[in-house]
Design an enzyme around this catalytic site. Structure first.
Site, mmCIF file in Angstrom:
data_model
loop_
_atom_site.group_PDB
_atom_site.id
_atom_site.type_symbol
_atom_site.label_atom_id
_atom_site.label_comp_id
_atom_site.label_asym_id
_atom_site.label_seq_id
_atom_site.Cartn_x
_atom_site.Cartn_y
_atom_site.Cartn_z
ATOM 1 C CB VAL A 191 -0.961 -0.018 1.213
ATOM 2 C CG1 VAL A 191 -0.213 0.309 2.503
ATOM 3 C CG2 VAL A 191 -2.128 0.930 1.021
ATOM 4 C CE1 TYR A 192 3.408 1.556 4.467
ATOM 5 C CE2 TYR A 192 5.693 0.906 4.218
ATOM 6 C CZ TYR A 192 4.580 1.070 5.022
ATOM 7 O OH TYR A 192 4.648 0.764 6.356
ATOM 8 C CB SER A 193 3.916 5.215 -3.030
ATOM 9 O OG SER A 193 4.262 6.196 -2.075
#
Length: 344
Positions: free
Chosen positions: A61-63
Site C-alpha cells: 500500500v506504500y505509494s
C-alpha cells in the site's frame, strides 16, 4: 550492529531496520514522507548494509506499490545480503477483492509483491490488518501454502488487537500452521499503549515486536518543543491527521527530559528516544526511516551505546500513562501489583 532473534523464530534481525515508506513516495501521506528514487534508495541501502542493517520493511500500500518497486531496484544484485519484509491486506483498489486476507487476495497480492520487488521469495510477510470477514483458518492455511512453496519464509502481523493476534496464534497451533513470529506495532515514548496487552502477549507467545514510528510520528525529532512554532519543513503540517494522537503537554514534558539527557550524553534527541525503545521487552527491531543520508546516519547513531538506569527511569516517569481498564485497578494497588507486575 546487534542482532536479535525475531520472536521465538530462528531468524536473526538487526536491532535497527530500515523502513522504505519514503521510497517512490506519492500522494498526501507518502509524498510527505519522502520521494526517494531508485538511485537515492540504492545509496541509502549501501549505508544501511555498511552499518549492518540488512532488514528492509515496505508494504504494497506504500505509494500503491512504488515503494516495493524502488526497493527492488535498490537491492538488485545483492538479494542474498538483505532481508525483505513486506505487508499486505489493506485496500489496493476499490474492488471487492482488492483488500483483506482471503485466499485469493493473499495469493494474488504475494505474486504482485514478488514481481514489484524483483525477487522469488519474501523473508517476512506480514498482514497489515486483521480481516474479520475471512476465517482465520483460511488465512493461516493460505500462508502455510505460501511458506511451503518457498515464496515466503516467515509470517507476521501488523496492528492487530490482542484478541486478534491470540486467536490467530491459537488457530495456527491447532492447525499445525506457521505461527506469527512478528508483530509490527506503533510504540514510542509518546505512545506506550503497546505495553498494556500486546507486550505481555508477545512475551508469553514468543512474538517479536517490529516497532514503527519510534519517533512518535515525527514529534521526537528534537524540533518540536514547548513555546516554539512547528518548523516549516516538518511533515507534521501535512501528516499529523493520519498519525497517532499525542497530547501536547505530555509531549513537551517528555521532550524536556530528552533535551536534558542530550546534554548529559552528547547524543541527539532521536537517538535517545530510539535507544530507550531498544531496551524494552519483546522489541526485536526498531524501524527507522530517512529521506536522506544525513537523517539515516543520525538514526544509525542510536546503537553502540546505552542509557544508564537512572536516565531510563527519568524517561519512564515522564512518559508513563494510566493504563486503561482492565489493567489500571491492579496497578494502583500494591498487593495486586505484586501478583500482576507491569511488563517493564
Amino acid at each position: 550492529m546487534e542482532y536479535r532473534n525475531l520472536g521465538k523464530s530462528g531468524l536473526k534481525v538487526p536491532v535497527l531496520s530500515f523502513g522504505a515508506g519514503t521510497f517512490g513516495g506519492s500522494g498526501p501521506l507518502f509524498g510527505a514522507w519522502g520521494t526517494t528514487d531508485a538511485t537515492e534508495a540504492r545509496r541509502l541501502v549501501d549505508i544501511c548494509l555498511e552499518a549492518g542493517v540488512n532488514l528492509f520493511d515496505t508494504a504494497d500500500v506504500y505509494s500503491a506499490g512504488a515503494s516495493e518497486e524502488v526497493l527492488g531496484q535498490a537491492i538488485r544484485g545483492r538479494r542474498p545480503d538483505v532481508l525483505i519484509s513486506t505487508k499486505m491486506s489493506l485496500p489496493m483498489g476499490d474492488g471487492p477483492a482488492d483488500a483483506g486476507s482471503s485466499r485469493s487476495r493473499l495469493i494474488r497480492a504475494t505474486e504482485d509483491a514478488l514481481r514489484r520487488l524483483g525477487t522469488d521469495y519474501i523473508d517476512l510477510l506480514q498482514l497489515h490488518a486483521f480481516d474479520a470477514a475471512t476465517p482465520v483458518e483460511e488465512v493461516l492455511s493460505t500462508l502455510d501454502g505460501l511458506v511451503s512453496s518457498g515464496k515466503v519464509r516467515y509470517v507476521g502481523a501488523s496492528n492487530f488487537a490482542g484478541w486478534e493476534l491470540m486467536k490467530s496464534l491459537a488457530a495456527a497451533e491447532r492447525g499445525g500452521h506457521p505461527r506469527y513470529v512478528a508483530h509490527q506495532v506503533y510504540y514510542s515514548l509518546v505512545g506506550r499503549d503497546y505495553e498494556w496487552e500486546l507486550m505481555p502477549l508477545g512475551a508469553d507467545q514468543g512474538v517479536g515486536a517490529l516497532v514503527w514510528s519510534p519517533l512518535g510520528w515525527g514529534r521526537l525529532t528534537g524540533k518540536v518543543r514547548r513555546g516554539v512554532a512547528l518548523p516549516q519543513q516538518s511533515r507534521l503540517h501535512q501528516t499529523a491527521e493520519f498519525g497517532p494522537p499525542v497530547d501536547d503537554e505530555k509531549l513537551f514534558s517528555i521532550v524536556d527530559v530528552l533535551d536534558a539527557l542530550a546534554e548529559e550524553t552528547g547524543k541527539s534527541v532521536p537517538q535517545i528516544a530510539i535507544s530507550w525503545l531498544l531496551g524494552r521487552p519483546t522489541v526485536s527491531s526498531v524501524i527507522i526511516g530517512a529521506r536522506n543520508e544525513e537523517q539515516l546516519r543520525q538514526n544509525l547513531g542510536a546503537v553502540g551505546w546505552s542509557l544508564n538506569r537512572e536516565q531510563i527511569a527519568r524517561l519512564d516517569a515522564a512518559s508513563t500513562a494510566t493504563a486503561p481498564y482492565p489493567y489500571f485497578p491492579y496497578r494502583r494497588q500494591d498487593a495486586f501489583a505484586r501478583l500482576n507486575p507491569p511488563p517493564v
